[in-house]
Enzyme design. Structure first.
Site, PDB file in Angstrom:
ATOM      1  CB  CYS A 298       7.588   5.060   2.588  1.00  0.00           C
ATOM      2  SG  CYS A 298       5.929   5.664   2.302  1.00  0.00           S
ATOM      3  NE  ARG A 327      -2.910   6.600   6.697  1.00  0.00           N
ATOM      4  CZ  ARG A 327      -2.700   5.463   6.037  1.00  0.00           C
ATOM      5  NH1 ARG A 327      -3.741   4.792   5.562  1.00  0.00           N
ATOM      6  NH2 ARG A 327      -1.482   5.012   5.845  1.00  0.00           N
ATOM      7  CD  GLN A 345       0.273   1.401   7.969  1.00  0.00           C
ATOM      8  OE1 GLN A 345      -0.002   0.284   7.526  1.00  0.00           O
ATOM      9  NE2 GLN A 345       0.163   2.490   7.266  1.00  0.00           N
ATOM     10  CG  ASP A 347       5.197   0.582   6.869  1.00  0.00           C
ATOM     11  OD1 ASP A 347       5.051  -0.183   5.897  1.00  0.00           O
ATOM     12  OD2 ASP A 347       5.155   1.828   6.775  1.00  0.00           O
ATOM     13  CG  HIS A 349       9.426   1.028   3.598  1.00  0.00           C
ATOM     14  ND1 HIS A 349       9.018   1.500   4.819  1.00  0.00           N
ATOM     15  CD2 HIS A 349       8.419   1.288   2.733  1.00  0.00           C
ATOM     16  CE1 HIS A 349       7.818   2.030   4.695  1.00  0.00           C
ATOM     17  NE2 HIS A 349       7.428   1.917   3.453  1.00  0.00           N
ATOM     18  CE  LYS A 430      -2.839  -1.461  -5.544  1.00  0.00           C
ATOM     19  NZ  LYS A 430      -3.695  -0.774  -4.599  1.00  0.00           N
ATOM     20  CG  HIS A 476       5.918   0.999  -0.070  1.00  0.00           C
ATOM     21  ND1 HIS A 476       6.113   2.149   0.653  1.00  0.00           N
ATOM     22  CD2 HIS A 476       6.205   1.322  -1.355  1.00  0.00           C
ATOM     23  CE1 HIS A 476       6.490   3.125  -0.153  1.00  0.00           C
ATOM     24  NE2 HIS A 476       6.560   2.654  -1.390  1.00  0.00           N
TER      25      HIS A 476
END
Lengths: 603, 603
Positions: A298, A327, A345, A347, A349, A430, A476
């Site tokens: 992000c 990670r 991911q 991902d 946004h 969320k 997200h």
């Protein structure tokens, strides 16, 4: 049967297990015997005598005898000192230790042991006066209860496994044997559970991953850093393509960001203060620059949003990126694909005006619903809201309208949902998606998360109709979540029999003999032209040919072991008839060559 | 004109520049004046008097006068001490310093200055006895020569720029002014060069990248770590898709590997010893693991090859991966996309039997030729062979047959080529591809590289027909090379007017007024159905609509500034006639709506 009844039943079974063990091995010394998920265990010290799985039958038989005796569970109490004397007399040193600890301080004991295992009767914060016991037949155990009325009322059970366990979890203490059982209200539920357990073993993605050659690992590369073979890479690619196409339909555009960043980016976002010690640190040997491997994307995407002025007309701005985050998981926690250090991911946004939240959530929910229904997984969502505490950042009005918009979108998409106050992140409410797999297990998969904080931290803005600067809301969303973790679930859900459109090798041509070489070329020409458009667009058929001089039986066995969904068997008769024998999990049928393309597109 | 003549000519022009400066500013003190690529410079100290570009005309005029005088370049020599006395007399302290250094040790001077700037006559390793001078007209300079015969023979030149430069490159020394000139044998060559220089400025990918919004950078992320916007990401994606599709046609399969690895992998490959200090180092805060960010992908790919047994029948095994590597470039060297720290490679590796080299090289050359010809870049290849030294690893027979196979493949592909001995890597011969851009500059792009060493280091093997273990040969190949660097070349080559199939925004619909809203929807429906299949398969049309209430002129200007290749202008007459006005760089024409799809596919 409600949760409390089930709990009492399982706990009673722990006592019955101990009673049976004591009948068989009167010298047995007992630790604790709590209820766990789906069952119970009891920690037992039989000295050098080790219980093996072969003895489970004998123990279960004795348990069934105790159950048949319909013994009452009777509660009694003793002053603490009498209880200690009882433990001593009965040669139960572990119980004695617990009682002594309890006498000193009830809370110390409670810290390292499940409280309901102890016969404590604490009265407020006062000292321990009395402890309770439960007796069934000739077996008495220190216990807080509650229990079922008689040993008859314990439903269906099965001893599951025996494992070593240090007394009180401390490796400096004696090693005991932990005897696990599973228990349910009905035999049917137990059978289903046992069957699913067997299934889960057969479906273990590490096992199937190896059998199908989907990924590998190398000690030279490191734990938690899987390498994907061509077949595993097809799974990654097709699923992320699907996820991307579902969102591109709603105006998401791909962006690209690097995997490292100066730590200043995460200092600005606030992640550094919260997660700084969970990141991989990167040092330059040429300069004094310090970087981190990105654990999320992000903050990078905010920088692209900020790279040019945006007006209310440009909103929402939607970015999409399938990229790998890193990670720093502990090595011991790494196994297979469900916990990795390199997690990719899918991902995305959205940077939106507050009035656009509902529409955007709607789109994302539709995308998630379509994706999971196409792989036969039922979705359930949790709406996580703020509670009344002051743990949250952002305008309360924005929170309230946003929570309402989330719920509207969930209802509009006819999703099974439940709501929980106090489960929101500090920066916004969320939606978490839970998907149920083929053997009934629920996995957390996609998330959609609102963010009222990051846009302000990075000073993001757009100009409204009046020309004033406004702060956008960020949404997200990842549909698969971590691609690697998704694949671990997907492999176990399908047991490696992937849907036709995503199978790494979809079709294998098996020749019966070598008279059909030309005809095989014709078939290959047909297959080359097939492009699936559903659910993933532009999905070309992945096929191979097995024309070795081997028996058809052997060829079929090998193709089936590799779980290739469509096997085309071709002999001279097929050639003559201009057809193929199509062998799938559903059986075998003849298909005319000129119908093959349509047949495959409809699979 | 050969290289030596050109060199003498440019060096003579450096003297003429100095002579002109001395006529104009008799107090001028001179440093050195070497030949550089395409021209020359002279370092000049005029005290507080600074030369500006406005004075170039005056200097050039004086130079032309000197040229017109057709002065002879006359060589003379002086003993070193007389030379020092000459420098002192003529108030040339920099020359004096050089001569004093030279007197002490010829080699020390040679280290920080281009040797041919000095009037040294070194005789073997003996002490300096005499130094040489060249005189033209009233100007004498310490110089080794050679020069042209007279000042008339200097071709065409132009003063280009003036910049600050520390004496001998050391910032503790005096700052001088470095006056650059360019020079060619003919005026035509000079004009072309100057024009290309202007073109190059206009085409600078950093400038165009900003104008077209292709990528951005952020000080929070760091230098050399560009972030790609949606438009820039289209360029990345389409070009890598193209590169992948070209190789998938020849049996390459995609794999996936993580971006970090334990350094043991590079120790095993041998890269650690050679490049260990050029890598980004990664530390885990949770464990004691030490990683590096991968600077290349071959060692990872060997681990996938090694993950299962391979037989001669399975060979060649071909892996493909578009993935980002990280190289620890110094911050000062980072600018735009041509030198970045995050470089994405369209990498691939073939594991082949020695008899398969030629066919594989053939395939890769065909792929590279197709790619560069489709973007109108001419390719030239260099074949780099071993020489007779012992700097190479691997069997000499393998080298010889491999070099022959490389050459056969190059000839079979009708590629313009030249051969160079001694330019191979120590582990194998290679082919480097040079592509010429629209303004004549040559860029190194793709490479194909044989590797006889890594397979053995990783113990890779396949079983041959007899069941014996054999070591495969590896072929490394990237068609684009670094995607970022490729894009920097591609942007400058096209000046941002990308071919239709790869343009980030291919089509923009411009409305003349708001009476055509319905018709625009019809056009959009047509565009949505267009899928280009050449040169990249499954390439959907990327279009937008400009239906703002603005003048058509403004809309066209904006679309043209963004270099959108196809502008569809739509007014009520077009609606009535069921046509569109298509505006491209080639002009404007009317196309019937039902012909639009075909028209676009043929672009």
């Amino acid at each position: 049967m409600n949760e409390e009844q089930l709990h009492a039943m399982r706990h009673s079974l722990a006592h019955i297990t101990a009673a049976a063990v004591k009948r068989l091995w009167p010298e047995a010394k007992f630790g604790v015997g709590p209820v766990v998920e789906n069952g119970f265990y009891y920690d037992i010290d039989l000295g050098d005598n080790k219980i093996s799985e072969q003895q489970f039958g004998k123990i279960e038989k004795t348990m069934h005898r105790i159950i048949a005796e319909a013994q009452d569970f009777e509660r009694s109490t003793k002053p603490i000192d009498q209880a200690i004397a009882w433990a001593k007399e009965n040669n139960q040193p572990y119980k004695e230790e617990l009682l002594n600890d309890l006498k000193r301080s009830g809370t110390t004991v409670a810290k390292d042991l499940d409280a309901d295992e102890l016969g404590t009767i604490t009265e407020g914060d006062a000292a321990i006066n009395e402890v309770s016991f439960y007796t069934n037949g000739d077996f008495t155990d220190l216990c807080r209860g509650p229990h079922v009325a008689t040993t008859k009322e314990v439903g269906a059970f099965k001893l599951l496994k025996i494992a070593g366990a240090y007394w009180r979890g401390n490796e400096k203490n004696a090693q005991m044997q932990r005897l696990y059982g599973v228990a349910f209200a009905t035999q049917e539920e137990l059978d289903t559970y046992i069957e699913n357990l067997e299934q889960a073993k057969l479906r273990d993605h590490r096992k199937i991953g190896k059998e199908l050659g989907l990924y590998t690992s190398s000690p030279l590369v490191g734990a938690g850093l899987p390498l994907f073979t061509p077949h595993g890479t097809v799974l990654r690619d097709i699923m992320t393509q699907y996820s991307n196409q579902l969102r591109q339909r709603h105006g998401f555009e791909k962006v690209w960001t690097p995997h490292i960043t100066k730590k200043e980016l995460y200092e600005a976002s606030g992640h550094w203060a919260k997660f700084g010690d969970e990141l991989f640190l990167v040092t330059s040997q040429e300069t004094s620059d310090e970087f981190a491997l990105k654990p999320m994307n992000c903050p990078h995407h905010t920088q692209i949003f900020a790279s040019k002025p945006r007006s209310y007309r440009d909103m929402p701005v939607r970015f999409l990126e399938t990229t790998t985050d890193y990670r720093d998981e502990k090595t011991g926690e790494l196994g297979g694909l469900n916990r990795v250090r390199s997690l990719t991911q899918d991902d995305s946004h959205v940077f939106a005006r507050p009035d656009q939240i509902e529409q955007e959530i709607n789109n994302l929910l539709a995308a998630a619903s379509e994706l999971y229904s196409s792989i036969d997984m039922k979705l359930r969502v949790r709406l996580s809201y703020r509670d009344g505490s002051d743990a949250y950042l952002g305008e309360i009005d924005l929170w309230n309208t946003a929570q309402e918009q989330l719920k509207n979108a969930v209802i509009a998409n006819k999703l099974d949902f439940y709501e929980e106050d106090g489960e929101a992140a500090f920066y916004g409410p969320k939606i978490d998606f839970m998907a149920t797999d083929a053997i009934g297990r629920e996995h957390q998969v996609a998330t959609v998360q609102l963010d009222f904080v990051q846009p302000a931290r990075f000073g993001l803005e757009y100009t409204d109709t009046e020309g004033n600067a406004q702060t956008p809301v960020m949404i997200h969303c990842a549909l698969l979540g971590s691609v690697e973790r998704f694949l671990s679930v997907f492999i176990e859900h399908t047991a490696g029999w992937f849907p036709f459109w995503v199978a790494p090798e979809q079709v294998r041509i098996l020749t019966i003999n070598d008279t059909v070489a030309d005809y095989v070329k014709e078939i290959e020409a047909v297959l080359t032209d097939v492009v699936l458009m559903k659910p993933v667009k532009y999905n070309e058929i992945r096929f191979t040919r097995d024309d070795r001089n081997e028996s058809l039986g052997k060829k079929i066995r090998e193709a089936t072991t590799l779980k290739i969904p469509v096997q085309l068997i071709v002999g001279s008769q097929d050639k003559e008839a201009q057809q193929v024998s199509v062998r799938t999990q559903a059986g075998e049928e003849k298909i005319a060559l000129d119908q093959l393309s349509t047949y495959l597109q409809d699979l």
